[in-house]
Design an enzyme around this catalytic site. Structure first.
Site, PDB file in Angstrom:
ATOM      1  N   ASP A 243       0.867  -1.175   0.000  1.00  0.00           N
ATOM      2  CA  ASP A 243       0.000   0.000   0.000  1.00  0.00           C
ATOM      3  C   ASP A 243       0.911   1.235   0.000  1.00  0.00           C
ATOM      4  OD1 ASP A 243      -2.145   1.685  -0.034  1.00  0.00           O
ATOM      5  OD2 ASP A 243      -3.233   0.712   1.594  1.00  0.00           O
TER       6      ASP A 243
HETATM    7  C1  BGC Z   1      -5.106   3.167   0.239  1.00  0.00           C
HETATM    8  C2  BGC Z   1      -5.263   2.171  -0.883  1.00  0.00           C
HETATM    9  C3  BGC Z   1      -5.183   2.895  -2.199  1.00  0.00           C
HETATM   10  C4  BGC Z   1      -3.855   3.611  -2.282  1.00  0.00           C
HETATM   11  C5  BGC Z   1      -3.612   4.320  -3.602  1.00  0.00           C
HETATM   12  C6  BGC Z   1      -3.898   4.049   0.061  1.00  0.00           C
HETATM   13  O1  BGC Z   1      -3.877   5.105   0.967  1.00  0.00           O
HETATM   14  O2  BGC Z   1      -5.058   2.478   1.454  1.00  0.00           O
HETATM   15  O3  BGC Z   1      -6.485   1.485  -0.741  1.00  0.00           O
HETATM   16  O4  BGC Z   1      -5.363   2.001  -3.260  1.00  0.00           O
HETATM   17  O5  BGC Z   1      -3.815   4.573  -1.249  1.00  0.00           O
HETATM   18  O6  BGC Z   1      -4.349   5.469  -3.724  1.00  0.00           O
END
Ligand code: BGC
Length: 717
Positions: A243
């Site tokens: 993530d």
């Molecule tokens: C989130 C993810 C997301 C990623 C990209 C993160 O803060 O937890 O679910 O896909 O950002 O935007």
């Protein structure tokens, strides 16, 4: 490939902005990037791909990632709302349309579906989830994956899906985002992992690790999850992506000393690609040179990344011809979003058939509330590419539907869902008093749910409860429409409304869908994908709970107001309940009313004895005894009465939708085999145990009809 080129494939960098800055241009040319995220201008994406393919030594195209969560330009209901449709076909179609609109911009990877089991509605990300149930989440998550990826990822309009967040994120302590999770392995295997297994079985191209730590080991460095479960047990070949900066955050968790150790831990645990941070770019090469990470380990990571690029057909063509796609938010896409919004609304209450409204019998209609005419808020969380200009609001749609037939007047009542000021309540009350019906639209603005937007008290925020009570005190019939990104605790609201329609954040076409539902142009058919608590303090409350050694019953429950002063300690029933809230939810999982009335009759099992190799058919008659046609979600639940580990009081095992004309009766049958009854036992292995099972068929997780069968082991010698 040189080692540096390999490591380049593992880097995903943020590249929003509609142009290619020099540092990015250089990095792509030098093969230091495998993927960008958040660039959605098709010309820029094409330029990025051109640089990668024609100006880097190896010519490897890039993955272009974006959070396409519930639509792109056309916004569908939030995932939790889509889950309330219990309709895999609609969910698949929504993902398909989102994929096409995104692909037209050059996006080839979405960070969806989010299939974290969510049993805590305080958690803002419950909005993105498909609810509390492993089976429903697995079925609908797989449908989303099919929608995004199609039959062939290389086909135009297909994009790679990413099952997230692996794993356990939904158990964030106290529903506070990013918080620690502590899930016993048995619960992890029986509850949190099955949707991910279903995603892998559906061929999901990638998985994303969770921000959270699981039993002390952050998911982004969790060898148990990423190696033992994902690769060794499930044999998944999907790419694993971190993530956002979650590799770098390993040090913030206090799991590693510094970024270098974070890179080491994540890479050896099995995270292939690093999102946003640069621990891999900065440290992997020297870790390999030092011999702490082997080059075959890096090769395996690179292979997982390249496999997705091959599957997407990017080596054949990485350019996007936007003109080859149907325009975004075209009539077909809007129609699909309308259907999804209709199907996701759940009718929670309908006293004396308050709904549908009959426009002929109404002279004055009051539409009140901060969400009744807000094109943006109805879209919900995660709508980076959504365009509120396409939105149809409730007020606008009601005005169009009603036309000259009645007067429609509007009052906001409160400025926003959060405002505490009662300044405008009097105006709303005056409007209610002079109207024949009030359509009151309350709930939460989009920003009150989603990532990092958690609430400790999930009642109606701001002055809305006061507005509801004041409007209801006029005596005019109140139809309460709720838009929110989570289940709200509505115990105090229920008595003040004749009817309640839960619309979640319904997306672009939400207003028209709701207007049509209210006036009976279409009928509600949604069922809750998550339990609604009476009060926040009941959380976690979910239908598939354990029986306990002292299960509560209606007879054993005593409300604290009914306990005598100075009563003896054992005065209450000594069973599992709250003195002030009891033990039942306000609305159970699977529940949802319609404009008709369905009865279940004649439940049967094809056999009283199921063998390990056999099958059992469980069936019932479903009868529409009400005044209108109906679409009913028929649900099958099972309870394993005795287990190697204690088993839930009910588990959803199957469901189907039936459409019934007035008076129509339909025989609905489900088939189960022993495999459907498997679970993880004490040894953390999947087992099927002989013994007695209860089975129910009905229209909610409080089903009407129950039968019983016994599973016998006919394979034992
Ligand atoms: C989130 C993810 C997301 C990623 C990209 C993160 O803060 O937890 O679910 O896909 O950002 O935007």
């Amino acid at each position: 490939m040189t080692l540096d080129e390999k490591i380049g494939q593992l880097a995903q960098v943020n590249a929003a902005g509609g142009h290619v800055p020099d540092h990015l241009r250089d990095a792509i040319r030098e093969g230091r990037i495998g993927s960008v995220l958040n660039e959605v201008h098709v010309d820029t994406v094409n330029e990025i791909q051109r640089l990668a393919v024609h100006e880097s030594r190896l010519g490897i195209p890039l993955l272009i990632g974006r959070d396409v969560i519930h639509g792109f330009t056309t916004v569908f209901p939030i995932p939790l709302g889509q889950a309330a449709s219990w309709n895999p076909t609609l969910v698949e179609e929504g993902a398909r349309i989102a994929a096409q609109e995104a692909a037209a911009c050059g996006v080839n990877l979405t960070f969806a579906p989010m299939i974290d089991i969510s049993r805590d509605p305080r958690w803002g990300r419950v909005a993105e989830s498909l609810g509390e149930d492993p089976y429903l989440t697995g079925v609908l998550g797989a449908a989303m994956i099919r929608g995004f990826q199609g039959d062939d990822l290389a086909r135009d309009g297909s994009i790679a899906a990413c099952a997230k967040h692996f794993a356990g994120y939904g158990a964030s302590e106290s529903g506070r985002d990013y918080n620690t999770t502590n899930i016993p392995e048995n619960e992890l295997r029986n509850v949190y992992l099955p949707p991910f297994k279903a995603a892998v079985d559906a061929g999901v191209a990638s998985l994303m690790t969770s921000f959270s730590d699981l039993d002390g080991v952050p998911a982004s460095a969790n060898t148990f999850l990423l190696k033992q479960v994902l690769r060794d047990e499930w044999h998944a070949d999907a790419m694993v992506i971190s993530d956002w900066e979650s590799i770098k955050q390993l040090a913030v968790h206090g799991f590693t000393e510094n970024d270098r150790e974070s890179a080491y831990q994540a890479a050896t645990a099995g995270v292939d690609m690093e999102m946003a941070s640069t621990a891999y770019a900065d440290h992997l090469a020297s870790l390999v040179r030092e011999g702490r990470i082997s080059e075959p380990t890096v090769d395996a990571m690179v292979r997982n990344v390249l496999r997705v690029k091959f599957r997407l057909g990017l080596f054949d063509n990485a350019q996007t011809d936007a003109a080859a796609y149907a325009p975004a938010a075209n009539a077909d896409h809007l129609h699909a979003a309308y259907n999804a919004a209709v199907a996701s609304a759940v009718l929670l209450k309908n006293d004396d058939w308050a709904l549908p409204l009959h426009v002929e019998s109404l002279d004055r209609i009051a539409v009140i509330g901060p969400l009744a005419d807000d094109p943006y808020e109805q879209l919900g969380t995660w709508i980076f590419d959504g365009d509120a200009a396409h939105s149809r609001t409730i007020l606008q749609s009601i005005r169009e539907f009603v036309g000259e037939r009645a007067t429609v007047e509007f009052a906001r009542g409160v400025q926003t869902t959060r405002s505490r000021s009662h300044e405008h309540v009097a105006e709303a009350v005056a409007l209610a008093a002079r109207s024949d019906v009030v359509i009151l639209v309350l709930g939460e603005e989009a920003i009150l749910s989603g990532e990092a937007h958690c609430r400790a008290d999930i009642t109606l925020p701001g002055a809305q409860q006061g507005l509801l009570e004041a409007v209801s005190a006029t005596g005019t019939k109140v139809v309460l429409v709720l838009m929110a990104g989570r289940p709200l605790a509505l115990e105090l609201a229920v008595p003040h409304a004749s009817a309640m329609l839960y619309a979640w954040h319904p997306g672009t076409m939400g207003g028209q869908a709701i207007s049509d539902l209210l006036f009976g142009v279409v009928s509600p058919s949604g069922k809750l994908p998550v339990t609604f608590p009476r009060v926040t303090g009941q959380i976690p409350i979910y239908y598939a709970h354990k029986h306990t050694g002292k299960p509560a019953t209606a007879e054993s429950f005593i409300h604290m107001e009914d306990i005598e002063p100075r009563a003896h300690q054992v005065s209450v029933g000594n069973t599992s309940f709250h003195l002030d809230a009891g033990f039942t939810p306000l609305f159970p999982f699977g529940f949802g009313l319609s404009y008709s009335h369905v009865e279940y009759e004649h439940m049967q099992c094809s056999t009283a004895v199921l063998t390990m190799t056999g099958r059992i058919t469980i069936s019932a008659d479903v009868v529409n005894v009400g005044p209108r046609p109906v679409e009913e979600v028929v649900q099958l639940y099972v309870r394993d009465l005795v287990g190697d580990v204690t088993r839930p009081v009910k588990e959803l095992k199957a469901f189907t939708r039936v459409q019934l004309a007035r008076g129509e009766r339909r025989h609905v049958a489900f088939t189960l085999t022993a495999r459907d009854l498997a679970f993880y036992g004490r040894a953390q292995r999947l087992i099927v145990e002989p013994g007695r099972f209860h089975v129910w068929i009905g229209g909610s997780s409080n089903p009407e009809l129950r039968a019983e069968f016994t599973l016998v082991d006919d394979t034992a010698r």
